[in-house]
Structures are given as C-alpha cells and as structure tokens.
Scaffold this motif. Structure first.
Motif, mmCIF file in Angstrom:
data_model
loop_
_atom_site.group_PDB
_atom_site.id
_atom_site.type_symbol
_atom_site.label_atom_id
_atom_site.label_comp_id
_atom_site.label_asym_id
_atom_site.label_seq_id
_atom_site.Cartn_x
_atom_site.Cartn_y
_atom_site.Cartn_z
ATOM 1 N N ARG A 16 -7.668 16.994 -6.711
ATOM 2 C CA ARG A 16 -7.339 16.777 -7.173
ATOM 3 C C ARG A 16 -8.231 16.855 -8.797
ATOM 4 N N LEU A 17 -8.494 15.980 -8.333
ATOM 5 C CA LEU A 17 -9.788 15.656 -9.526
ATOM 6 C C LEU A 17 -10.941 16.449 -9.397
ATOM 7 N N SER A 18 -11.209 17.661 -8.710
ATOM 8 C CA SER A 18 -12.802 18.411 -8.841
ATOM 9 C C SER A 18 -12.106 19.513 -8.641
ATOM 10 N N GLY A 19 -10.729 19.800 -8.665
ATOM 11 C CA GLY A 19 -10.343 21.138 -8.515
ATOM 12 C C GLY A 19 -10.778 22.084 -7.796
ATOM 13 N N GLY A 20 -11.795 21.618 -6.803
ATOM 14 C CA GLY A 20 -12.056 22.753 -5.301
ATOM 15 C C GLY A 20 -11.939 21.884 -3.936
ATOM 16 N N SER A 21 -12.284 22.155 -3.126
ATOM 17 C CA SER A 21 -12.121 22.250 -1.156
ATOM 18 C C SER A 21 -12.223 20.928 -0.793
ATOM 19 N N ALA A 22 -12.103 19.934 0.059
ATOM 20 C CA ALA A 22 -12.437 19.249 0.966
ATOM 21 C C ALA A 22 -11.946 18.868 1.956
ATOM 22 N N ALA A 23 -12.829 19.998 2.433
ATOM 23 C CA ALA A 23 -12.596 20.611 3.832
ATOM 24 C C ALA A 23 -13.670 19.843 4.784
ATOM 25 N N GLY A 24 -14.839 19.511 4.434
ATOM 26 C CA GLY A 24 -16.363 18.886 4.181
ATOM 27 C C GLY A 24 -15.914 17.144 4.356
ATOM 28 N N LEU A 25 -14.888 16.302 4.517
ATOM 29 C CA LEU A 25 -15.189 15.106 4.328
ATOM 30 C C LEU A 25 -15.224 14.281 5.611
ATOM 31 N N VAL A 26 -15.961 13.680 5.570
ATOM 32 C CA VAL A 26 -15.719 12.167 6.866
ATOM 33 C C VAL A 26 -16.107 11.674 5.904
ATOM 34 N N PHE A 27 -15.297 10.135 7.075
ATOM 35 C CA PHE A 27 -14.749 9.066 6.232
ATOM 36 C C PHE A 27 -15.064 7.904 8.137
ATOM 37 N N THR A 28 -15.978 7.440 7.316
ATOM 38 C CA THR A 28 -15.663 6.068 8.892
ATOM 39 C C THR A 28 -15.803 4.923 8.038
ATOM 40 N N PRO A 29 -14.694 4.214 8.623
ATOM 41 C CA PRO A 29 -14.859 2.779 8.640
ATOM 42 C C PRO A 29 -14.668 1.868 9.480
ATOM 43 N N HIS A 30 -15.276 0.797 8.872
ATOM 44 C CA HIS A 30 -16.238 -0.396 9.666
ATOM 45 C C HIS A 30 -15.200 -2.371 9.567
ATOM 46 N N MET B 266 -7.321 9.120 5.257
ATOM 47 C CA MET B 266 -7.959 10.318 5.115
ATOM 48 C C MET B 266 -7.235 11.168 3.788
ATOM 49 N N PRO B 267 -5.923 11.527 4.006
ATOM 50 C CA PRO B 267 -5.778 12.675 4.216
ATOM 51 C C PRO B 267 -5.214 12.140 1.824
ATOM 52 N N GLU B 268 -4.940 11.411 1.934
ATOM 53 C CA GLU B 268 -5.261 10.761 0.080
ATOM 54 C C GLU B 268 -6.426 10.740 -0.593
ATOM 55 N N ILE B 269 -7.582 10.411 0.338
ATOM 56 C CA ILE B 269 -8.810 10.490 -0.109
ATOM 57 C C ILE B 269 -9.325 12.050 0.127
ATOM 58 N N ALA B 270 -8.616 12.915 0.567
ATOM 59 C CA ALA B 270 -9.231 14.372 0.696
ATOM 60 C C ALA B 270 -8.207 15.165 -0.722
ATOM 61 N N LYS B 271 -6.798 14.612 -0.894
ATOM 62 C CA LYS B 271 -6.044 14.966 -1.677
ATOM 63 C C LYS B 271 -6.738 15.130 -3.757
#
Length: 325
Positions: free
Chosen positions: A203-217, A194-199
C-alpha cells in the motif's frame, strides 16, 4: 468532554495497559470492564494499584448484546475470538480492536495512526496494528513512500519482550524458568503479523512485497520491540534520515534519531523511534524501529486511534514520559 468507554479483555496485558492509560485520560471515563475468567472481580482485585475512582468497578461477563451505553469499546481479545462477538456490538458504539481479527478486514480501518491519521478520524471501526507491524511499518514508511528501497527485498529481524506473547496461563511456556537467559525464534515463515506487514508495504510503495522475510524472537525482558530491517536501495544514511524527518515532521510520537534506538527509550510510552544506516556502494539500507509492545504496539496506539475517532487531539492522555530506568 465526558466520553464513556469500556474494555473487554481487561485482565490481559493489553487490556490492563489500556486501563492504566484511560485512568488518567482527561476525556475518557471507564464505565465498563469485561472478561470471562475474571468476571465478578473488582478492578482493585486484579490491579491493587488502580486509582480509587476505578477500584470498585466490577468486571462483567463479556456479552456484546448486554453492554451498557458506551461511546467507545476497546477490545483486547486473543486473535480468533472476536470476529463474531464484535459484529454483535451496537453500531452506535465505536470500536478499537487491539486484537488481530480485523486487520485489513472490510468495514474496518487499519489504524496505523502515525502514517494515516486523517483516514482514522471519525471512523467507527478501527483495527490496531500488531506490535511488530507498529515498529516495522513506522520505520519503513518514509523509505517506501520516497522510493528509497525495493519493496520486494525486505528482511525483518525482530525482537520482543515476553509480554508480547500475552498473559497466558500458569502452565504457559513463557514463564520465568523457560524465558530467563533464553532467546527463542518462533513463527518462522508464517507469523500472524506477516499479512498485514506485506499488505501495508504494498500500500505504501505501490509495489509487491513478495520477497518479504520476517523472523521474530522472544528475548528475556518484560516489554519492548526492536526491529532491524535489511533492505535493498542506494540511498545514503543522510537521505534516509532526512526522508523520515520530513515524513514525520508533524507527528507527535515518532522520533527520528541519528543513533540506533534502544527498547528502554520507549518503555511505558506511546513513542516510536526510527533510525537508519545505509551503504549505497553495497546497495544496502538498514532501517531500525523501536516501540513498547504494550504502548505503541497495543494500548498506546489504541488510545491514539480512539482520540482520532472521537475528534480529540491524538496526544490527549498520551503525553507521559517513558519509564527510566
């Protein structure tokens, strides 16, 4: 060019895949293999099909102080076990860390090779992205850079083959009886990727990823990662595909497809497949990404990164076609 390389953690799935790719690499010469429980064994004892030239190489007890003269070290160690050890590796040895301990750590370059290749060239310490980030970020990068989606509203539904969990032990909960005919969500709300995806989203967007949801299976197959990513944005499918084709126009390993990708398309390769479907009336963009978790998600991207830091073409040793069927 003869580049002396070593692998620590060679008995694991990631280390073994790195060995397979290095065995046919025209510039890399595997001269050092290390592990703990397998120390003293020959490579042929662990990998009966290993090429003859590597068969008698003896696995050493892992000790960063006593490693031989190397140009590049591939570290494929469990997350949480490599920080102190790799800090002791001589500065003249370039390192690609396939494990998770150095992603977005000061002094290490984040090796998302298809997005930031020039930032990796000539570096001495590179951290490989995780398998889920490799599939996710390649799919999201063109959308984020072109402002086609809202970075604060991203939901990732990810599926991985069992080898993504590592080799484990004889008592592993990922054995055949536990995994066959089973589908298992895990790492809810706090997965290590999660942290590296959010960061990277930020970095790519210049915005916040505060709403990120990630569920692996975990799914009952050996290898492969497929991510289906739900985003907010009013772009059309054609706009998303066009943005990705422009973004990856000079990239050898990313394939942009009109139809949803499948995990078998990437098996045994360093390829990354991305595709998109969008409904602007619903403010919905679906991004899809596929990689082989042991290829682009681990050893394949590690070789690509090593090529970049050694001044080679990034495709050297990675041109093999996927395994089919």
């Amino acid at each position: 060019m003869n580049i002396r390389v070593g692998i620590v953690g060679i008995s694991g799935f990631g280390g073994g895949e790195a060995m397979r790719l290095i065995a046919s690499h025209p510039s890399f010469e595997l001269v050092y293999a290390a592990g703990d429980g397998t120390a003293g064994s020959r490579l042929v004892d662990l990998f009966p099909g290993v090429p003859v030239k590597l068969a008698e190489l003896v696995i050493q007890k892992w000790d960063p102080i006593t490693i031989p003269k190397l140009d590049v070290l591939f570290a494929s160690l469990p997350t949480g076990t490599s920080t102190e050890a790799l800090a002791s590796v001589p500065k003249g040895v370039r390192i690609v860390d396939i494990g998770g301990d150095h992603r977005y750590v000061e002094g290490w370059v984040y090796g998302l090779a298809d997005v930031w290749p020039t930032q990796i060239e000539g570096q001495t310490r590179v951290s490989n992205p995780g398998c889920f980030p490799a599939a996710t970020l390649n799919a999201l990068a063109p959308l984020l850079v072109n402002k086609l989606i809202d970075p604060m509203n991203i939901v990732i539904d990810a599926k991985t083959g069992i080898s993504g969990a590592g080799r484990g032990s004889a008592n592993s909960k990922f054995g055949y009886a536990e995994s066959n005919e089973n589908l298992v969500p895990y790492g809810l709300l706090e997965h290590v990727h999660m942290p590296e995806i959010a960061k990277t989203i930020e970095r790519l967007s210049g915005g916040s990823a505060a709403g990120l949801v990630f569920t692996p299976h975990l799914v009952p197959m050996t290898r492969g990662v497929l991510v289906t990513i739900y985003c907010r944005g009013n772009a059309t499918t054609s706009q998303c595909l066009d943005a990705a084709r422009r973004f990856y126009a000079e990239r050898a390993f990313v394939r942009v497809t009109d139809k949803p990708p499948q995990t078998k398309w990437a098996t045994g390769s360093n390829l990354s497949f991305v595709s998109y479907a969008a409904d602007p009336e619903r403010n919905l963009v679906i991004a899809m990404g596929v990689v082989d978790n042991l290829g682009k998600g681990a050893a394949g991207q590690a070789i690509q990164n090593a090529n970049l830091i050694c001044g080679l073409s990034e495709t050297v040793g990675l041109d093999g076609a996927p395994v089919w069927p």
